[in-house]
Design an enzyme around this catalytic site. Structure first.
Site, PDB file in Angstrom:
ATOM      1  N   ARG A 104       0.873  -1.145  -0.275  1.00 44.07           N
ATOM      2  CA  ARG A 104      -0.271   0.003   0.015  1.00 44.07           C
ATOM      3  C   ARG A 104       0.926   1.265   0.132  1.00 44.07           C
ATOM      4  NH1 ARG A 104      -3.466  -2.679   4.126  1.00 44.07           N
ATOM      5  NH2 ARG A 104      -5.118  -3.826   2.884  1.00 44.07           N
TER       6      ARG A 104
ATOM      7  N   LYS B 237       3.259  11.154 -11.714  1.00 42.67           N
ATOM      8  CA  LYS B 237       2.612  10.482 -12.594  1.00 42.67           C
ATOM      9  C   LYS B 237       3.346   9.056 -12.767  1.00 42.67           C
ATOM     10  CE  LYS B 237      -0.590  13.262 -15.459  1.00 42.67           C
ATOM     11  NZ  LYS B 237      -0.920  13.531 -16.808  1.00 42.67           N
TER      12      LYS B 237
ATOM     13  N   GLU C  39       9.958  16.713 -25.991  1.00 45.36           N
ATOM     14  CA  GLU C  39       9.341  16.986 -24.714  1.00 45.36           C
ATOM     15  C   GLU C  39       9.834  18.592 -24.328  1.00 45.36           C
ATOM     16  OE1 GLU C  39       6.846  15.993 -23.491  1.00 45.36           O
ATOM     17  OE2 GLU C  39       6.669  13.738 -23.959  1.00 45.36           O
TER      18      GLU C  39
ATOM     19  N   LYS D 144       8.564  22.104 -15.977  1.00 37.94           N
ATOM     20  CA  LYS D 144       7.566  21.202 -15.640  1.00 37.94           C
ATOM     21  C   LYS D 144       6.986  21.196 -14.359  1.00 37.94           C
ATOM     22  CE  LYS D 144       5.647  16.458 -15.955  1.00 37.94           C
ATOM     23  NZ  LYS D 144       5.811  15.314 -16.551  1.00 37.94           N
TER      24      LYS D 144
ATOM     25  N   GLU E  49      -4.271  17.552 -11.910  1.00 39.37           N
ATOM     26  CA  GLU E  49      -4.589  17.727 -13.274  1.00 39.37           C
ATOM     27  C   GLU E  49      -6.083  18.094 -13.523  1.00 39.37           C
ATOM     28  OE1 GLU E  49      -2.154  15.264 -16.255  1.00 39.37           O
ATOM     29  OE2 GLU E  49      -4.103  15.429 -17.578  1.00 39.37           O
TER      30      GLU E  49
ATOM     31  N   ARG F  87      -2.253  21.831 -15.557  1.00 37.91           N
ATOM     32  CA  ARG F  87      -1.445  20.710 -15.952  1.00 37.91           C
ATOM     33  C   ARG F  87      -1.812  20.000 -17.275  1.00 37.91           C
ATOM     34  NH1 ARG F  87       0.738  15.886 -11.929  1.00 37.91           N
ATOM     35  NH2 ARG F  87       2.073  14.809 -13.231  1.00 37.91           N
TER      36      ARG F  87
ATOM     37  N   ASN G  67      -0.220  17.822 -21.881  1.00 34.64           N
ATOM     38  CA  ASN G  67      -0.492  16.957 -22.698  1.00 34.64           C
ATOM     39  C   ASN G  67      -0.511  17.536 -24.438  1.00 34.64           C
ATOM     40  OD1 ASN G  67      -1.315  14.910 -20.862  1.00 34.64           O
ATOM     41  ND2 ASN G  67      -3.366  16.135 -20.459  1.00 34.64           N
TER      42      ASN G  67
ATOM     43  N   HIS H  59      -0.014  15.151 -27.048  1.00 30.45           N
ATOM     44  CA  HIS H  59       0.092  13.606 -26.536  1.00 30.45           C
ATOM     45  C   HIS H  59      -1.259  12.897 -26.895  1.00 30.45           C
ATOM     46  CE1 HIS H  59       3.726  14.803 -24.617  1.00 30.45           C
ATOM     47  NE2 HIS H  59       3.751  13.754 -23.887  1.00 30.45           N
TER      48      HIS H  59
ATOM     49  N   HIS I 170      -0.288   9.786 -28.133  1.00 27.59           N
ATOM     50  CA  HIS I 170      -0.502   8.509 -27.377  1.00 27.59           C
ATOM     51  C   HIS I 170      -1.357   7.460 -28.221  1.00 27.59           C
ATOM     52  CE1 HIS I 170       0.178   9.521 -23.007  1.00 27.59           C
ATOM     53  NE2 HIS I 170       1.291   9.309 -23.818  1.00 27.59           N
TER      54      HIS I 170
ATOM     55  N   HIS J 154       8.189   7.425 -28.177  1.00 29.85           N
ATOM     56  CA  HIS J 154       7.322   8.393 -27.560  1.00 29.85           C
ATOM     57  C   HIS J 154       7.375   9.770 -28.109  1.00 29.85           C
ATOM     58  CE1 HIS J 154       4.787  10.380 -24.473  1.00 29.85           C
ATOM     59  NE2 HIS J 154       5.441  11.012 -24.243  1.00 29.85           N
TER      60      HIS J 154
END
Lengths: 341, 341
Positions: free
Chosen positions: A108, A130, A172, A214, A224, A228, A232, A235, A239, A249
């Site tokens: 956990r 993330k 990026e 960033k 987000e 934020r 993207n 992306h 993606h 990527h």
């Protein structure tokens, strides 16, 4: 070495800029720390791992799946890892994503940190908390948001980085410039990939500028729900084509940014599509890709950014200013079907 | 129906006591909600699920594994679930644990709530935000801590609960009494399982008292760095034998509590081992079990509560007062080897 503590809503992260991996001993207790890396990094830097417990995973995006998570958990159980164990991911975005994810769910949640070894991971993947794994063609469909204890930059790892990985990371960097840093965009236009690969000091400053850019965006919106989302940029289409076509990527995101600039022209009156495409090409990145529009729309239907029949899409108003726009899936479908011709 | 909002450090949870499942429509939008339940609950209460999207998993602890998580994620993708989807777990502890876990990792976290259908889930499993899955014999080795939006109590589900499940739930009720509620311990001594099974009002008050007792402990220490650990009373040995021997959770915890009382006699001078054992037996629970001490020690080595060569163990000072004690693994090994004889 420069240390900078960045406070996010959920936790603070210590950035160790321009450090060496040797500094890890003063941050994490070798008796309680397990390093996670991939085969490529391990083969190229074997001596740096001496004296640490280590789990090595296969290199590449194909490893960012549940089977690798299962494997790491079995290894941690075998090593007797407890709630006091710290995981340190030494590698690119796949390693940092999977390390952060395993640390978020093992017992956990245990502590973790990163030593990013690629430009992409240094300026992007390691920052913001993330993490995640892919499910079939769906990128990062499963994961959490949880901040690392530390991020340590050791530039020595970049010496063995293959050229394609450099372009991958600059995708990026160009994204950051497009959405929020026009002066950096002009600096990149005046520079070159070869220049940054050789100019140690320029590179170090560029990486730090991007890491802090960033981090600042994430600080303003860790979960987000607003700004934020600008990260993207490129992306959404990126993606959707990345895993379906096995693209890197950065290449997928570069194509996504070119498409987003094309859309921006119509939606916001953005006038610099050609400049963005030229900069991407200058850094060895593609600006078009031939894909099956139907297949791509199928993946977009499942995009995490979809809300009902619209998708939150990032456009540019001008260089250095990204904006969020809710595009209907049907508009997107039309635009994708006739792009880039 | 009584609504009570309980604020934890990370989020607030709405408790709907003595409600009916029909109230779910006013809490969650049927268009954006997916119910997760197990085959037993679904078969016994089919009509209650009409009009809702639903995912049915096999019943039993054997389902609390990664394969079930994978299955649910595939189903959610198939249903087009987005970040705005709400998951509602309708079932016992296995269903609530797995629902909370999937909701914590799907698209990096979506909202969820519970309709617990067993005594165990009503008084314990649904409360506190802990979720997780088992890895081999290791209980809850993987999971997160994340609070549900709501917990809705519908007593109608208890009508179809098998007798063994009643004892199973009372193990946690007796645990609560032992560690923090001496008046409730005496009330239980004066009552009987059959009495509670028939007395609707008494049962409802007992369930609410236990739910609030647990919520209060969690409020004081959501991330389990201190007092929340008291809720592990009986769970250290309990977890170690539960999956290895296929015991019901309540039975395993009852054996664990009996062992902890035996240890407490030596460690804290606790004088009521016999009373605790008698109460457990009064509610149909075992107080001894023949197991392989070596095998159990192997599992305990991997216990989440281990810290170095010691394990955080919950003992009783008196009825209604649990205390934390760091027991060395070697002491524990000796005690386990010669217990219960």
């Amino acid at each position: 070495m420069t240390v900078k503590k960045i406070r996010f809503a959920s936790a603070a992260v210590n950035f160790y800029f321009d450090a060496g991996m040797g500094a890890l001993r003063s941050i994490a207790d070798p008796k309680k720390t397990v390093l996670i890396t991939d085969e490529h990094v391990y083969e190229a830097h074997r001596s740096r791992f001496r004296g640490w417990e280590i789990i090595v995973i296969p290199a590449g995006e194909a490893s960012k799946v549940q089977a690798t998570v299962d494997h790491i958990i079995q290894q941690l159980l075998g090593l007797g890892a407890t709630r006091e164990t710290v995981l340190a991911g030494v590698g690119g975005g796949v390693v940092t994503d999977i390390t952060g994810y395993v640390a978020s769910i093992y017992m956990r949640g245990i502590s973790f940190g990163f030593i990013p070894t690629t430009v992409l991971a240094l300026v992007d993947a390691s920052i913001g908390g993330k993490n995640g794994i892919d499910v079939g063609p769906f990128k990062n469909m499963v994961g959490t948001i949880r901040q690392p204890l530390f991020i340590l930059h050791d530039p020595a790892f970049l010496k063995t980085l293959p050229p394609a990985e450099w372009s991958n990371g600059f995708a990026e960097i160009i994204k950051h410039a497009c959405i929020g840093d026009a002066p950096m965009f002009r600096k990149l236009e005046a520079g070159s990939l070869q220049g940054y690969m050789k100019g140690k000091k320029d590179l170090e400053l560029l990486i730090r500028r991007n890491a802090l850019l960033k981090a600042k965006v994430v600080q303003g919106d860790e979960w987000e729900t607003g700004s934020r989302r600008l990260l993207n940029f490129g992306h959404t289409l990126g993606h959707a084509i990345e895993n379906s076509y096995g693209l890197m990527h950065g290449s997928a995101v570069a194509v996504g940014m070119a498409f987003a600039c094309h859309l921006s022209k119509k939606e916001t009156g953005f006038r610099h599509e050609a400049r963005v495409k030229a900069l991407l090409e200058q850094y060895g990145l593609p600006t078009a890709f031939s894909f099956d529009a139907g297949k791509v729309m199928e993946v977009l239907q499942k995009d995490k950014k979809r809300a009902g029949s619209a998708i939150r899409f990032v456009l540019l108003e001008k260089i250095g200013r990204g904006v969020l726009s809710a595009l209907s899936l049907s508009t997107l479908e039309e635009e994708i079907a006739c792009w880039p011709s």
